[in-house]
Write a protein that holds these residues in place. Structure first.
Motif, PDB file in Angstrom:
ATOM      1  N   ALA A   1     -46.593 -56.916  61.236  1.00  0.00           N
ATOM      2  CA  ALA A   1     -47.469 -57.384  60.040  1.00  0.00           C
ATOM      3  C   ALA A   1     -47.688 -56.532  58.480  1.00  0.00           C
ATOM      4  O   ALA A   1     -47.888 -55.327  58.642  1.00  0.00           O
ATOM      5  CB  ALA A   1     -49.164 -57.347  60.934  1.00  0.00           C
ATOM      6  N   GLY A   2     -47.986 -57.362  57.498  1.00  0.00           N
ATOM      7  CA  GLY A   2     -47.916 -56.880  56.511  1.00  0.00           C
ATOM      8  C   GLY A   2     -46.400 -56.882  55.476  1.00  0.00           C
ATOM      9  O   GLY A   2     -46.601 -56.367  54.290  1.00  0.00           O
ATOM     10  N   LYS A   3     -45.588 -56.392  56.376  1.00  0.00           N
ATOM     11  CA  LYS A   3     -44.364 -56.283  55.581  1.00  0.00           C
ATOM     12  C   LYS A   3     -43.531 -57.701  54.847  1.00  0.00           C
ATOM     13  O   LYS A   3     -42.819 -57.992  54.520  1.00  0.00           O
ATOM     14  CB  LYS A   3     -43.893 -55.495  56.051  1.00  0.00           C
ATOM     15  CG  LYS A   3     -44.605 -53.355  56.009  1.00  0.00           C
ATOM     16  CD  LYS A   3     -43.741 -52.416  56.023  1.00  0.00           C
ATOM     17  CE  LYS A   3     -44.208 -51.524  55.627  1.00  0.00           C
ATOM     18  NZ  LYS A   3     -42.947 -50.380  56.453  1.00  0.00           N
TER      19      LYS A   3
ATOM     20  N   PHE B   1     -44.887 -60.861  57.791  1.00  0.00           N
ATOM     21  CA  PHE B   1     -45.653 -62.086  57.748  1.00  0.00           C
ATOM     22  C   PHE B   1     -46.722 -61.172  57.654  1.00  0.00           C
ATOM     23  O   PHE B   1     -47.725 -60.209  57.725  1.00  0.00           O
ATOM     24  CB  PHE B   1     -45.245 -62.033  59.410  1.00  0.00           C
ATOM     25  CG  PHE B   1     -45.882 -61.269  60.328  1.00  0.00           C
ATOM     26  CD1 PHE B   1     -46.872 -61.168  60.913  1.00  0.00           C
ATOM     27  CD2 PHE B   1     -44.813 -60.557  60.897  1.00  0.00           C
ATOM     28  CE1 PHE B   1     -47.443 -60.865  61.852  1.00  0.00           C
ATOM     29  CE2 PHE B   1     -45.429 -59.620  62.586  1.00  0.00           C
ATOM     30  CZ  PHE B   1     -46.777 -59.745  62.693  1.00  0.00           C
ATOM     31  N   LYS B   2     -47.992 -62.127  57.470  1.00  0.00           N
ATOM     32  CA  LYS B   2     -49.429 -61.637  57.074  1.00  0.00           C
ATOM     33  C   LYS B   2     -50.111 -62.652  58.193  1.00  0.00           C
ATOM     34  O   LYS B   2     -49.298 -64.146  58.172  1.00  0.00           O
ATOM     35  CB  LYS B   2     -49.467 -61.802  55.788  1.00  0.00           C
ATOM     36  CG  LYS B   2     -49.543 -63.254  55.169  1.00  0.00           C
ATOM     37  CD  LYS B   2     -50.034 -62.561  54.257  1.00  0.00           C
ATOM     38  CE  LYS B   2     -49.530 -63.846  52.959  1.00  0.00           C
ATOM     39  NZ  LYS B   2     -50.751 -63.123  51.540  1.00  0.00           N
ATOM     40  N   TYR B   3     -51.004 -62.613  58.804  1.00  0.00           N
ATOM     41  CA  TYR B   3     -51.876 -63.758  58.937  1.00  0.00           C
ATOM     42  C   TYR B   3     -52.856 -64.021  57.832  1.00  0.00           C
ATOM     43  O   TYR B   3     -53.272 -63.281  57.162  1.00  0.00           O
ATOM     44  CB  TYR B   3     -52.362 -63.502  60.130  1.00  0.00           C
ATOM     45  CG  TYR B   3     -52.282 -63.704  60.927  1.00  0.00           C
ATOM     46  CD1 TYR B   3     -51.677 -64.411  62.275  1.00  0.00           C
ATOM     47  CD2 TYR B   3     -51.481 -62.521  61.764  1.00  0.00           C
ATOM     48  CE1 TYR B   3     -50.372 -64.536  62.956  1.00  0.00           C
ATOM     49  CE2 TYR B   3     -50.721 -61.965  62.813  1.00  0.00           C
ATOM     50  CZ  TYR B   3     -50.369 -63.307  63.536  1.00  0.00           C
ATOM     51  OH  TYR B   3     -48.926 -63.031  64.532  1.00  0.00           O
ATOM     52  N   THR B   4     -53.005 -65.298  57.816  1.00  0.00           N
ATOM     53  CA  THR B   4     -54.295 -65.612  57.095  1.00  0.00           C
ATOM     54  C   THR B   4     -55.257 -67.211  57.795  1.00  0.00           C
ATOM     55  O   THR B   4     -55.527 -67.167  59.093  1.00  0.00           O
ATOM     56  CB  THR B   4     -53.489 -66.904  55.706  1.00  0.00           C
ATOM     57  OG1 THR B   4     -52.709 -67.822  56.577  1.00  0.00           O
ATOM     58  CG2 THR B   4     -52.669 -66.092  55.121  1.00  0.00           C
TER      59      THR B   4
ATOM     60  N   PRO C   1     -49.786 -67.498  60.350  1.00  0.00           N
ATOM     61  CA  PRO C   1     -48.987 -66.890  60.003  1.00  0.00           C
ATOM     62  C   PRO C   1     -47.970 -67.637  58.722  1.00  0.00           C
ATOM     63  O   PRO C   1     -48.121 -68.702  58.732  1.00  0.00           O
ATOM     64  CB  PRO C   1     -48.390 -66.608  60.905  1.00  0.00           C
ATOM     65  CG  PRO C   1     -49.178 -67.621  61.850  1.00  0.00           C
ATOM     66  CD  PRO C   1     -49.787 -68.259  61.467  1.00  0.00           C
TER      67      PRO C   1
ATOM     68  N   LEU D   1     -43.120 -63.498  55.303  1.00  0.00           N
ATOM     69  CA  LEU D   1     -43.011 -62.784  53.768  1.00  0.00           C
ATOM     70  C   LEU D   1     -41.529 -62.185  53.619  1.00  0.00           C
ATOM     71  O   LEU D   1     -41.267 -61.453  53.028  1.00  0.00           O
ATOM     72  CB  LEU D   1     -43.359 -61.283  53.954  1.00  0.00           C
ATOM     73  CG  LEU D   1     -45.580 -61.305  54.019  1.00  0.00           C
ATOM     74  CD1 LEU D   1     -45.772 -60.447  54.305  1.00  0.00           C
ATOM     75  CD2 LEU D   1     -45.466 -62.620  53.609  1.00  0.00           C
TER      76      LEU D   1
END
Length: 202
Positions: free
Chosen positions: A114-116, A118-121, A125, A128
């Protein structure tokens, strides 16, 4: 082009997925100029599995980490950075007990961050790590593609790659390898033809 080549079979030179993944990399290197290959053998040089110790190490400030925690964090960071740097990836993925090898799953757990990658919005998801091309080299003793028994194999790999933003995915498949010499030879011949077709386009 930076190409990351992963093998995960435990069978060494007897492995169909290893033979075919080598053939994919060879064909890709012949079709594209200036291919830089990084090779990782996830069976002989296995990553440690994600664990409570992994989470503790990541959450410990750098100056307070002991030697084991420093190694754990460096391994995790190196693995995800290598993945992110790759323009193309070849994944050798045999089926073991209706799933991918645990060694390959350990690699996936290191690159799904997470954060590198993929990310959740608010809308769900977002991957990235897009812009990469992946060839999955799938092998199996039985026939599983498109069947419920294949959901933890090819289907899972496609799903996790989609999750991190990769949708340019091709599959080279050799299955029914345990059905006898003739079916195995036909499966390998079909996989070789698939490789030829893929890189004839280049």
């Amino acid at each position: 082009m930076k190409l990351l080549h992963l093998d995960s079979s435990i069978l060494g030179d007897a492995s169909a997925s290893r033979q075919l993944s080598r053939d994919v990399v060879k064909a890709w290197s012949a079709a594209e100029s200036d291919v830089q290959v990084t090779y990782r053998d996830l069976a002989s040089d296995a990553l440690s599995h994600l664990s409570a110790a992994s989470l503790v190490a990541a959450g410990t400030p750098a100056e307070l980490r002991d030697a084991a925690q420093k190694h754990e964090v460096e391994l995790a960071e190196r693995t995800v950075e290598e993945f992110l740097a790759a323009d193309a990836i070849v994944i050798g993925a045999p089926m073991y007990n209706f799933a991918i090898p645990s060694q390959l799953k350990a690699w996936i757990d290191r690159i799904a961050v997470a954060g590198k990658t993929f990310k959740y919005t608010e809308n769900g998801p977002v991957g990235l790590a897009g812009g990469k091309t992946v060839v999955i080299v799938s092998s199996a003793g039985g026939i599983h593609a498109g069947q419920p028994s294949g959901q933890a194999h090819e289907d899972y790999l496609v799903r996790i790659l989609n999750f991190v933003g990769i949708d340019d995915i091709e599959i080279v498949r050799a299955e029914g390898l345990a059905y006898g010499e003739e079916p195995r030879a036909e499966a390998m011949k079909g996989a070789a033809q698939r490789i030829s077709e893929l890189f004839a386009k280049a």
